[in-house]
Design an enzyme around this catalytic site. Structure first.
Site, mmCIF file in Angstrom:
data_model
loop_
_atom_site.group_PDB
_atom_site.id
_atom_site.type_symbol
_atom_site.label_atom_id
_atom_site.label_comp_id
_atom_site.label_asym_id
_atom_site.label_seq_id
_atom_site.Cartn_x
_atom_site.Cartn_y
_atom_site.Cartn_z
ATOM 1 C CE LYS A 1 -5.925 -7.973 -1.588
ATOM 2 N NZ LYS A 1 -5.836 -7.624 -0.291
ATOM 3 C CE LYS B 1 -4.294 -1.328 1.709
ATOM 4 N NZ LYS B 1 -5.471 -0.952 2.713
ATOM 5 C CE LYS C 1 -12.731 -2.994 1.192
ATOM 6 N NZ LYS C 1 -12.498 -4.303 1.943
HETATM 7 P P1 TYM Z 1 -10.207 -6.293 4.171
HETATM 8 O O1 TYM Z 1 -11.023 -5.076 4.492
HETATM 9 O O2 TYM Z 1 -9.210 -5.937 3.211
HETATM 10 O O3 TYM Z 1 -11.022 -7.548 3.869
HETATM 11 C C1 TYM Z 1 -11.856 -8.152 4.579
HETATM 12 C C2 TYM Z 1 -11.730 -9.694 4.624
HETATM 13 O O4 TYM Z 1 -12.112 -10.210 3.108
HETATM 14 C C3 TYM Z 1 -10.924 -11.129 2.905
HETATM 15 N N1 TYM Z 1 -10.318 -10.726 1.556
HETATM 16 C C4 TYM Z 1 -10.167 -11.605 0.573
HETATM 17 N N2 TYM Z 1 -10.591 -12.959 0.709
HETATM 18 C C5 TYM Z 1 -10.160 -13.666 -0.467
HETATM 19 N N3 TYM Z 1 -9.851 -12.959 -1.723
HETATM 20 C C6 TYM Z 1 -9.802 -11.842 -1.954
HETATM 21 N N4 TYM Z 1 -9.505 -11.348 -3.006
HETATM 22 C C7 TYM Z 1 -9.882 -10.975 -0.665
HETATM 23 N N5 TYM Z 1 -9.877 -9.620 -0.262
HETATM 24 C C8 TYM Z 1 -10.140 -9.642 0.705
HETATM 25 C C9 TYM Z 1 -9.682 -10.328 3.739
HETATM 26 O O5 TYM Z 1 -8.768 -11.503 4.023
HETATM 27 C C10 TYM Z 1 -10.429 -10.186 5.103
HETATM 28 O O6 TYM Z 1 -10.746 -11.245 5.726
HETATM 29 N N6 TYM Z 1 -6.916 -5.738 7.914
HETATM 30 C C11 TYM Z 1 -8.237 -6.145 7.608
HETATM 31 C C12 TYM Z 1 -9.567 -5.800 8.391
HETATM 32 C C13 TYM Z 1 -9.337 -6.076 9.883
HETATM 33 C C14 TYM Z 1 -9.334 -7.069 10.519
HETATM 34 C C15 TYM Z 1 -9.323 -6.876 11.879
HETATM 35 C C16 TYM Z 1 -9.563 -8.514 10.131
HETATM 36 C C17 TYM Z 1 -8.972 -4.925 10.640
HETATM 37 N N7 TYM Z 1 -9.096 -5.476 12.074
HETATM 38 C C18 TYM Z 1 -9.382 -7.765 12.792
HETATM 39 C C19 TYM Z 1 -9.855 -9.278 11.169
HETATM 40 C C20 TYM Z 1 -9.834 -9.143 12.485
HETATM 41 C C21 TYM Z 1 -8.459 -5.993 6.334
HETATM 42 O O7 TYM Z 1 -8.131 -5.076 5.782
HETATM 43 O O8 TYM Z 1 -9.513 -6.579 5.525
#
Ligand code: TYM
Length: 328
Positions: free
Chosen positions: A192, A111, A195
Site C-alpha cells: 500500500k 505496525k 505516508k
Molecule cells: P489513515 O490516516 O491511515 O488514512 C486515512 C484514509 O485514507 C485511506 N488510505 C488509502 N486509500 C487508498 N489507498 C491508499 N494507499 C491509502 N492509504 C490510506 C484510509 O483507508 C483512510 O480512509 N484508522 C484510520 C483513521 C481513523 C478513522 C476513524 C477512519 C481513526 N478514526 C474513524 C474512519 C473513521 C487511519 O489510520 O487512516
C-alpha cells in the site's frame, strides 16, 4: 439525512492514496449527508511523534481537508483531542474489546512487526476508532480498503454494547470506493502507498511540486512488457498507475488502455503525471492561502464546539447504560 464520519491521522503529509481513497469522496458526500471529518491526533500518538512536527501536521491536515473542498458550512471539521468524549468512550469500549479480536487486526500486526517497543495504545487503537464513529450515530463510514477490518470490529462492538446494556448505538456501514480504494506504492506495487514509507519515491505527497510528481511517476516500477493493460496479478505497477489515472480523471480503465494502445510506458507515465498534477495543483494553491490564515482556527474552534455538543449527548447515554457515575 444520513450521517457520515471519517478520520485521517496527522502522521505526515497526506499521500495521493489518502486523497483518492478517502478525501475525494468526502467532498462529494458532504452535498447530501450530515458529515463529520476528524483530524485523529490521538490515533497518531499510538506510534512515537515529535511534538512540534505533530502540531504542524495537525494544522496542515486540517488545511488540506479544506483545500480539497471540505466546506465548513456543510461539514463539521474538528480535531479529535479537542473533543474529550472520544477517549472517554474509547476507554469504555476497550472494556468490551477482547484481546483475541484486537490481536487479529492486520494494521496492528503490520505496525508492530519487528518493533522492540510497541505501545499498548497501538493495540487498543481500534476501540478508540469505534468510539469516534459511534459517538455521532454514524450511518456510513467512507474509508479506503485498509480500514475495512476496523469497521467490522466497530460494528461488533456496537452490537455487543447494544445487546449487553442498552440499544443506543447505530450500527455503521462501511463505504469503500470501487476504484482507488487501495493505491499502491510506486516502488513496490504489491504494498500500500503509505505516508510513513521510508522511501520517499514510493509515495506522492499531496504537497509535492509538479516537478517532483513527474519525477516520481517516471521512476515508478512497471515491467518490461511495454503494454498498458490492467492485470493486477502480473502487472501490479502498470495496474496501479492505471488506477491512479482513472481515479484522477474519472475515465474508465478500459478507455485509458485504449488511449495508450500501441504507445510505450513513457507516454503513459507522462499522462499519469499530468492527471495527478491537474488534481493536486489547485488544492496546493488553496492550501498555501489557508495554512497561515486565522480562518483555519475559527473553523476548527467551531467544529470542536459542534462535535462536542453531539458527542457529549451520546457519551452521557453510554455512561448511563453502563452504570458509570451517579444518576442525576
Ligand atoms: P489513515 O490516516 O491511515 O488514512 C486515512 C484514509 O485514507 C485511506 N488510505 C488509502 N486509500 C487508498 N489507498 C491508499 N494507499 C491509502 N492509504 C490510506 C484510509 O483507508 C483512510 O480512509 N484508522 C484510520 C483513521 C481513523 C478513522 C476513524 C477512519 C481513526 N478514526 C474513524 C474512519 C473513521 C487511519 O489510520 O487512516
Amino acid at each position: 439525512m444520513n450521517t457520515i464520519f471519517s478520520g485521517i491521522q496527522p502522521s505526515g503529509t497526506l499521500t495521493l492514496g489518502n486523497y483518492l481513497g478517502a478525501i475525494q469522496h468526502f467532498v462529494k458526500l458532504q452535498e447530501d449527508h450530515n458529515c463529520y471529518f476528524c483530524v485523529v491526533d490521538e490515533h497518531a500518538i499510538t506510534v512515537p511523534q515529535d511534538r512540534l512536527k505533530l502540531r504542524e501536521n495537525i494544522k496542515s491536515l486540517a488545511a488540506l481537508y479544506l483545500a480539497s473542498g471540505i466546506d465548513p458550512n456543510k461539514s463539521t471539521l474538528f480535531i479529535q483531542s479537542e473533543v474529550a468524549a472520544h477517549t472517554q468512550l474509547g476507554w469504555m469500549l476497550q472494556s468490551l474489546s477482547y484481546m483475541g479480536e484486537l490481536e487479529r487486526m492486520t494494521q496492528f500486526k503490520d505496525k508492530s512487526e519487528g518493533k522492540e517497543a510497541v505501545s499498548s495504545a497501538l493495540f487498543t487503537y481500534p476501540s478508540l476508532m469505534a468510539a469516534d464513529i459511534l459517538l455521532y450515530k454514524t450511518d456510513i463510514v467512507p474509508v479506503g480498503e485498509d480500514q475495512k477490518q476496523h469497521l467490522e470490529l466497530t460494528r461488533d462492538l456496537a452490537q455487543r454494547f447494544n445487546n449487553k446494556f442498552n440499544d443506543i448505538f447505530t450500527i455503521p456501514e462501511v463505504s469503500i470506493p470501487k476504484v482507488g480504494a487501495r493505491i499502491m506504492s510506486l516502488q513496490e506495487p504489491t504494498k500500500k502507498m503509505s505516508k510513513s514509507d521510508e522511501n520517499e519515491k514510493a509515495f506522492i505527497s499531496m504537497l509535492d511540486t509538479p516537478k517532483k510528481i513527474e519525477k516520481k511517476i517516471k521512476s515508478a516500477v512497471t515491467d518490461s512488457e511495454g503494454v498498458v493493460k490492467y492485470d493486477k496479478e502480473n502487472k501490479p505497477g502498470v495496474s496501479n498507475l492505471l488506477t491512479i489515472y482513472a481515479s484522477c480523471t474519472g475515465e474508465s480503465v478500459e478507455a485509458i488502455e485504449e488511449k495508450y494502445a500501441g504507445k510505450g510506458y513513457g507516454d503513459f507515465k507522462q499522462g499519469v503525471a499530468d492527471a495527478v498534477i491537474h488534481v493536486l495543483q489547485p488544492i496546493q494553491e488553496r492550501y498555501n492561502e489557508l495554512i497561515e490564515s486565522e480562518l483555519l482556527d475559527e473553523i476548527l474552534d467551531q467544529g470542536a464546539e459542534k462535535a462536542s455538543f453531539t458527542a457529549n449527548k451520546m457519551l452521557a447515554k453510554a455512561k448511563k447504560a453502563m452504570g458509570l457515575g451517579r444518576v442525576k
